[in-house]
Motif scaffolding. Sequence first.
Motif, PDB file in Angstrom:
ATOM      1  N   VAL A   1     -32.095 -77.766   6.114  1.00  0.00           N
ATOM      2  CA  VAL A   1     -31.289 -76.609   5.693  1.00  0.00           C
ATOM      3  C   VAL A   1     -32.177 -75.456   5.220  1.00  0.00           C
ATOM      4  N   LEU A   2     -31.601 -74.249   5.287  1.00  0.00           N
ATOM      5  CA  LEU A   2     -32.168 -73.108   4.579  1.00  0.00           C
ATOM      6  C   LEU A   2     -31.387 -72.984   3.283  1.00  0.00           C
ATOM      7  N   ARG A   3     -32.106 -73.014   2.146  1.00  0.00           N
ATOM      8  CA  ARG A   3     -31.380 -72.886   0.880  1.00  0.00           C
ATOM      9  C   ARG A   3     -31.581 -71.480   0.305  1.00  0.00           C
ATOM     10  N   ILE A   4     -30.479 -70.917  -0.172  1.00  0.00           N
ATOM     11  CA  ILE A   4     -30.488 -69.577  -0.765  1.00  0.00           C
ATOM     12  C   ILE A   4     -29.938 -69.707  -2.175  1.00  0.00           C
ATOM     13  N   GLY A   5     -30.771 -69.459  -3.163  1.00  0.00           N
ATOM     14  CA  GLY A   5     -30.357 -69.585  -4.551  1.00  0.00           C
ATOM     15  C   GLY A   5     -29.257 -68.593  -4.896  1.00  0.00           C
ATOM     16  N   ALA A   6     -28.364 -68.986  -5.792  1.00  0.00           N
ATOM     17  CA  ALA A   6     -27.220 -68.138  -6.137  1.00  0.00           C
ATOM     18  C   ALA A   6     -27.655 -66.802  -6.742  1.00  0.00           C
ATOM     19  N   MET A   7     -28.798 -66.786  -7.424  1.00  0.00           N
ATOM     20  CA  MET A   7     -29.250 -65.545  -8.077  1.00  0.00           C
ATOM     21  C   MET A   7     -30.112 -64.667  -7.166  1.00  0.00           C
ATOM     22  N   VAL A   8     -30.251 -65.035  -5.912  1.00  0.00           N
ATOM     23  CA  VAL A   8     -30.998 -64.187  -4.972  1.00  0.00           C
ATOM     24  C   VAL A   8     -30.278 -62.843  -4.840  1.00  0.00           C
ATOM     25  N   ARG A   9     -31.029 -61.767  -5.039  1.00  0.00           N
ATOM     26  CA  ARG A   9     -30.427 -60.419  -4.913  1.00  0.00           C
ATOM     27  C   ARG A   9     -30.266 -60.094  -3.424  1.00  0.00           C
ATOM     28  N   HIS A  10     -29.278 -59.228  -3.146  1.00  0.00           N
ATOM     29  CA  HIS A  10     -29.063 -58.835  -1.751  1.00  0.00           C
ATOM     30  C   HIS A  10     -30.351 -58.289  -1.130  1.00  0.00           C
ATOM     31  N   ALA A  11     -31.108 -57.492  -1.888  1.00  0.00           N
ATOM     32  CA  ALA A  11     -32.338 -56.900  -1.354  1.00  0.00           C
ATOM     33  C   ALA A  11     -33.342 -57.987  -0.968  1.00  0.00           C
ATOM     34  N   GLU A  12     -33.346 -59.073  -1.740  1.00  0.00           N
ATOM     35  CA  GLU A  12     -34.292 -60.159  -1.472  1.00  0.00           C
ATOM     36  C   GLU A  12     -33.900 -60.896  -0.189  1.00  0.00           C
ATOM     37  N   LEU A  13     -32.616 -61.097   0.020  1.00  0.00           N
ATOM     38  CA  LEU A  13     -32.171 -61.760   1.251  1.00  0.00           C
ATOM     39  C   LEU A  13     -32.474 -60.872   2.453  1.00  0.00           C
ATOM     40  N   LEU A  14     -32.246 -59.550   2.289  1.00  0.00           N
ATOM     41  CA  LEU A  14     -32.520 -58.617   3.384  1.00  0.00           C
ATOM     42  C   LEU A  14     -34.011 -58.587   3.718  1.00  0.00           C
ATOM     43  N   ALA A  15     -34.859 -58.784   2.712  1.00  0.00           N
ATOM     44  CA  ALA A  15     -36.310 -58.727   2.928  1.00  0.00           C
ATOM     45  C   ALA A  15     -36.885 -60.069   3.375  1.00  0.00           C
ATOM     46  N   SER A  16     -36.082 -61.124   3.345  1.00  0.00           N
ATOM     47  CA  SER A  16     -36.606 -62.466   3.636  1.00  0.00           C
ATOM     48  C   SER A  16     -36.827 -62.658   5.134  1.00  0.00           C
ATOM     49  N   VAL A  17     -38.094 -62.793   5.521  1.00  0.00           N
ATOM     50  CA  VAL A  17     -38.422 -63.036   6.930  1.00  0.00           C
ATOM     51  C   VAL A  17     -37.876 -64.392   7.358  1.00  0.00           C
ATOM     52  N   THR A  18     -37.960 -65.370   6.471  1.00  0.00           N
ATOM     53  CA  THR A  18     -37.462 -66.711   6.793  1.00  0.00           C
ATOM     54  C   THR A  18     -35.968 -66.661   7.123  1.00  0.00           C
ATOM     55  N   ALA A  19     -35.192 -66.022   6.259  1.00  0.00           N
ATOM     56  CA  ALA A  19     -33.740 -65.950   6.482  1.00  0.00           C
ATOM     57  C   ALA A  19     -33.428 -65.207   7.772  1.00  0.00           C
ATOM     58  N   GLY A  20     -34.117 -64.087   8.010  1.00  0.00           N
ATOM     59  CA  GLY A  20     -33.845 -63.265   9.190  1.00  0.00           C
ATOM     60  C   GLY A  20     -34.260 -63.942  10.485  1.00  0.00           C
ATOM     61  N   THR A  21     -35.333 -64.737  10.422  1.00  0.00           N
ATOM     62  CA  THR A  21     -35.800 -65.429  11.623  1.00  0.00           C
ATOM     63  C   THR A  21     -34.805 -66.508  12.044  1.00  0.00           C
ATOM     64  N   HIS A  22     -34.313 -67.264  11.082  1.00  0.00           N
ATOM     65  CA  HIS A  22     -33.395 -68.353  11.410  1.00  0.00           C
ATOM     66  C   HIS A  22     -31.972 -67.860  11.646  1.00  0.00           C
ATOM     67  N   PHE A  23     -31.544 -66.886  10.841  1.00  0.00           N
ATOM     68  CA  PHE A  23     -30.147 -66.453  10.920  1.00  0.00           C
ATOM     69  C   PHE A  23     -30.071 -64.922  10.886  1.00  0.00           C
ATOM     70  N   PRO A  24     -30.285 -64.279  12.040  1.00  0.00           N
ATOM     71  CA  PRO A  24     -30.311 -62.806  12.066  1.00  0.00           C
ATOM     72  C   PRO A  24     -29.028 -62.173  11.526  1.00  0.00           C
ATOM     73  N   LEU A  25     -27.907 -62.878  11.593  1.00  0.00           N
ATOM     74  CA  LEU A  25     -26.660 -62.263  11.093  1.00  0.00           C
ATOM     75  C   LEU A  25     -26.730 -62.005   9.587  1.00  0.00           C
ATOM     76  N   LEU A  26     -27.562 -62.758   8.863  1.00  0.00           N
ATOM     77  CA  LEU A  26     -27.680 -62.493   7.421  1.00  0.00           C
ATOM     78  C   LEU A  26     -28.280 -61.110   7.191  1.00  0.00           C
ATOM     79  N   HIS A  27     -29.252 -60.738   8.021  1.00  0.00           N
ATOM     80  CA  HIS A  27     -29.821 -59.395   7.879  1.00  0.00           C
ATOM     81  C   HIS A  27     -28.851 -58.329   8.378  1.00  0.00           C
ATOM     82  N   ASP A  28     -28.114 -58.628   9.469  1.00  0.00           N
ATOM     83  CA  ASP A  28     -27.078 -57.682   9.932  1.00  0.00           C
ATOM     84  C   ASP A  28     -26.104 -57.387   8.793  1.00  0.00           C
ATOM     85  N   ALA A  29     -25.668 -58.446   8.107  1.00  0.00           N
ATOM     86  CA  ALA A  29     -24.658 -58.282   7.054  1.00  0.00           C
ATOM     87  C   ALA A  29     -25.251 -57.561   5.841  1.00  0.00           C
ATOM     88  N   GLU A  30     -26.448 -57.989   5.424  1.00  0.00           N
ATOM     89  CA  GLU A  30     -27.039 -57.378   4.223  1.00  0.00           C
ATOM     90  C   GLU A  30     -27.290 -55.889   4.410  1.00  0.00           C
TER      91      GLU A  30
END
Lengths: 157, 300
Positions: free
Chosen positions: B70-99
Amino acid sequence: MRVTVTVNDQDYIRDVEPRLLLVHLLRDELGLTGTHWGCDTSNCGACTVWLDRVPVKSCTVLAVMASGSSVRTVEGLERRGGELDQLQVSFALCHGLQCGFCTPGMLMTARWLLDRLPDPSDVEIREAISGQTCRCTGYENIVRSIRHAAESERAAG
Amino acid sequence: MQVPAHFEYQRATSVEDAIALLERYGPESRIVAGGHSLIPMMKLRLAQPELLVDINGLADLGGISLAGDVLRIGAMVRHAELLASVTAGTHFPLLHDAERVIADPVVRNRGTVGGSVCQADPSEDLSAAFTALRATAVIEGSAGVRRVPMREFFHGPYQTAVGPAEVLVELQIPLSNSATLAGSSSAYLKVDRRAGDWAVAAAAAVLRIDRDSVVTEVGIGLTAVGARQFAAVEAEDFLRGRQLTGEHIAEAGDIAAQHCSPVADQRGPVDYKRHLAGELARRALHAAAARADLAIIGRL
């Protein structure tokens, strides 16, 4: 409730109600009225200050949540000796403000942008300030001001 | 001047401490994370908690990381941090589309992933994204840790599976639909009236196709159109096992539009929103397909 906060490198201690918002701590308790209090709904961005080095909308942060943190406001942009930040100079030169209400927020967000991205495109500038509302300029001169500041800073090395 | 009513404020020193505080003060206590949903609600007296438990200092609730499958995303992760996460964007590009289309950059510096999901606003973007990705919410209370699938997480507008004395710890997304796998990708598309606004409608698509272009996995999420659990289940069921063709994608969009229940408001009438739900589902599926397999585009 006790709040200990560093604003523009100066330490402050105040006893406040938990419901006091950071924007009102800055303006009413600390007398730093450069930060403007606008829409109160985290839309307009006039109240933008840096909280631990990133810009946030201070109308939607409780003062108690900022305790132990460092805050930078528009008063902290000016360099030592009273020299204006390049962005302030560029806003003046390029007519980046009219009534001036949105300007503190614009400046704090733009400073953050240029610190991370010294040569932003117009699209990147517009995206960066998309959380700041200006009702006078139509944004053209604000974008021009930020671009001018970026060019000036790069030229100065 | 908009100021919340009186309340008490405590900083939690750990997740256990946060749970203990919530239990001691009862249902009139609330967790505050980024505060960008709760504080505006408190100003308007739509929420009037007696105690706020601040979880901003809890490092356990932060971070984006790969853990097993799994990819785990902590509840306190800020939107900016998710948008900047290369790991999140590589595995799930829709997370960056949404952010990229959530509020604005300054709000994204403060608002959190967990706060957005727990607010459960029908127009919130990540809810449909995590639903399409079949994420799991990890929720902690004094009785221990529970794992709730995203499709059972939302109990209604502004209501979730998180109990009054529980804390959302993290979201886990299975890597089985990671865009790093052949034939797999995702996309999120939104229509809004102006920069930073809530969606008129939006759609999330997660696709996995095999070598013969047969859909083996599909997730479709819908934002702001009254889809149950933010999911277009009937459209997913239609596409699964079918060849990925333009016609089938179009039909899936029609099915998604038929099965959602938008309400008319200042953002638009019902028929317009229903049209958007179908069209955005189609376009999100096309975008995910294009990312998954460039060779397939000519055939769609």
